[in-house]
Motif scaffolding. Structure first.
Motif, PDB file in Angstrom:
ATOM      1  N   ASP A  55      -1.390   9.933   3.898  1.00 10.28           N
ATOM      2  CA  ASP A  55      -2.427  10.129   5.192  1.00 10.28           C
ATOM      3  C   ASP A  55      -3.675   9.043   5.168  1.00 10.28           C
ATOM      4  O   ASP A  55      -4.156   9.030   6.195  1.00 10.28           O
ATOM      5  N   GLN A  56      -3.832   8.298   4.030  1.00 11.90           N
ATOM      6  CA  GLN A  56      -4.905   7.766   4.079  1.00 11.90           C
ATOM      7  C   GLN A  56      -4.710   6.097   4.225  1.00 11.90           C
ATOM      8  O   GLN A  56      -3.602   5.719   4.085  1.00 11.90           O
ATOM      9  N   ASN A  57      -5.813   5.457   4.977  1.00  9.89           N
ATOM     10  CA  ASN A  57      -5.649   4.034   4.826  1.00  9.89           C
ATOM     11  C   ASN A  57      -5.996   3.359   3.594  1.00  9.89           C
ATOM     12  O   ASN A  57      -7.169   3.412   3.168  1.00  9.89           O
ATOM     13  N   ILE A  58      -5.165   2.776   2.927  1.00  7.93           N
ATOM     14  CA  ILE A  58      -5.159   2.083   1.530  1.00  7.93           C
ATOM     15  C   ILE A  58      -5.964   0.969   1.454  1.00  7.93           C
ATOM     16  O   ILE A  58      -5.800  -0.157   2.205  1.00  7.93           O
ATOM     17  N   LYS A  59      -7.101   0.622   0.925  1.00  8.58           N
ATOM     18  CA  LYS A  59      -8.042  -0.218   0.619  1.00  8.58           C
ATOM     19  C   LYS A  59      -8.172  -1.020  -0.550  1.00  8.58           C
ATOM     20  O   LYS A  59      -8.503  -1.980  -0.714  1.00  8.58           O
ATOM     21  N   ALA A  60      -7.443  -0.159  -1.484  1.00  9.04           N
ATOM     22  CA  ALA A  60      -7.531  -0.938  -2.878  1.00  9.04           C
ATOM     23  C   ALA A  60      -6.231  -0.251  -3.788  1.00  9.04           C
ATOM     24  O   ALA A  60      -5.911   0.644  -3.618  1.00  9.04           O
ATOM     25  N   ALA A  61      -5.634  -1.374  -4.387  1.00  9.33           N
ATOM     26  CA  ALA A  61      -4.655  -1.075  -5.259  1.00  9.33           C
ATOM     27  C   ALA A  61      -4.967  -1.488  -6.751  1.00  9.33           C
ATOM     28  O   ALA A  61      -5.196  -2.676  -6.964  1.00  9.33           O
ATOM     29  N   PHE A  62      -4.461  -0.631  -7.569  1.00 13.25           N
ATOM     30  CA  PHE A  62      -4.728  -0.994  -9.113  1.00 13.25           C
ATOM     31  C   PHE A  62      -3.221  -1.054  -9.687  1.00 13.25           C
ATOM     32  O   PHE A  62      -2.512  -0.070  -9.582  1.00 13.25           O
ATOM     33  N   PHE A  63      -3.170  -1.974 -10.468  1.00 18.25           N
ATOM     34  CA  PHE A  63      -1.663  -2.395 -11.035  1.00 18.25           C
ATOM     35  C   PHE A  63      -2.127  -2.512 -12.576  1.00 18.25           C
ATOM     36  O   PHE A  63      -3.011  -3.490 -13.115  1.00 18.25           O
ATOM     37  N   ASP A  64      -1.141  -1.476 -13.524  1.00 20.78           N
ATOM     38  CA  ASP A  64      -1.115  -1.991 -14.690  1.00 20.78           C
ATOM     39  C   ASP A  64      -0.178  -3.237 -14.955  1.00 20.78           C
ATOM     40  O   ASP A  64       0.452  -3.872 -14.061  1.00 20.78           O
TER      41      ASP A  64
END
Length: 265
Positions: free
Chosen positions: A7-16
């Motif tokens: 549902d959300q507009n993604i503005k940040a992505a965190f990666f291991d």
């Protein structure tokens, strides 16, 4: 490839890193992941590394595609402007662990901002070296007594770590592999670090997505509005994630980003 709805507009992505961004088989970042990171950035998504690794062990990571770097499982955060946050371990706890190591109870990897060194090599140490493609320098564990230590890797298998937990007062443990537990300050972890980064960049938690494969990633899963486990991830990680993608060596990050509509196919 079927779509995944969020549902959300993604503005940040965190990666291991290990097992998520970096392949255990090749010790490299798959080309498809590099493509995904470039396209995410082009689409306005800020990408962050969130790893237990130290700043001097991330040569394989595409730094130019990343906005900032959460290291030592959250005890050290920096971007291109400098250090945003850091916390070292309690000196009394370090002394306790050094004493246990000197008594032959286990081996330990000590991590400072400049270097890391292991107290010795046993089967567990050699196993993780092969898994992550690193070789640890041996040195005297007593050197840790006068150093600023951000994180430890205590080489004890599951079910054997109570000896450390009972003896220390201000530590937190998390595990992503059978060979060791990550040990760091009690209030630390990826969850706190992700919250700090989101606050600094003015991004709401529900506008963030996290990708991971190990137990130390569950903290950031709990903070971010959307979580994606790698197909090669630990069972508890796959169970708790919102979505499970393919293995790291089968374009897992790229395929997830396409299915979520974050990048084009």
């Amino acid at each position: 490839m079927s779509e995944w709805k969020i549902d959300q507009n993604i503005k940040a992505a965190f990666f291991d890193a290990d097992g998520t961004m970096i392949s255990f088989a090749t010790h490299r970042v798959p080309e498809s992941t590099l493509v995904a990171l470039r396209e995410l950035r082009q689409n306005g998504v800020k990408c962050f590394l969130c790893t237990g690794r130290a700043p001097y062990t991330v040569e394989e990571v595409p730094l130019d595609s990343l906005e900032a770097f959460i290291l030592f499982n959250g005890q050290f955060i920096l971007n291109r402007d400098g250090i945003l946050y850091q916390e070292t371990m309690d000196k009394a706890d370090i002394a306790t662990i050094v004493g246990q190591v000197q008594d032959g109870m286990y081996q330990c990897l000590f991590m400072t901002a400049e270097r890391m060194f292991v107290s010795g090599h046993d089967d567990l140490v050699r196993s993780i070296e092969a898994k992550v493609g690193l070789t640890y320098e041996e040195d005297d564990p007593a050197l840790a007594l006068d150093a600023d230590i951000y994180q430890l890797n205590v080489f004890l298998e599951p079910g054997k770590t109570d000896v450390v937990k009972r003896a220390c007062n201000s530590i937190k443990m998390t595990r992503w592999t059978r060979e060791f537990v990550d040990v760091f300050p009690r209030g630390g972890g990826k969850d706190r670090a992700v919250r700090k980064v989101l606050e600094l960049y003015g991004i709401a938690p529900e506008e963030a997505i996290a990708f991971g494969d190990g137990g130390n990633d569950l903290g950031m899963f709990g903070v971010c509005g959307t979580s994606v486990a790698m197909g090669n991830g630990n069972p508890e990680v796959r169970e708790q994630a919102d979505f499970v993608t393919d293995d790291v060596d089968r374009d897992g990050i790229y395929n997830a980003c396409v299915r979520l509509g974050l990048i084009g196919c």
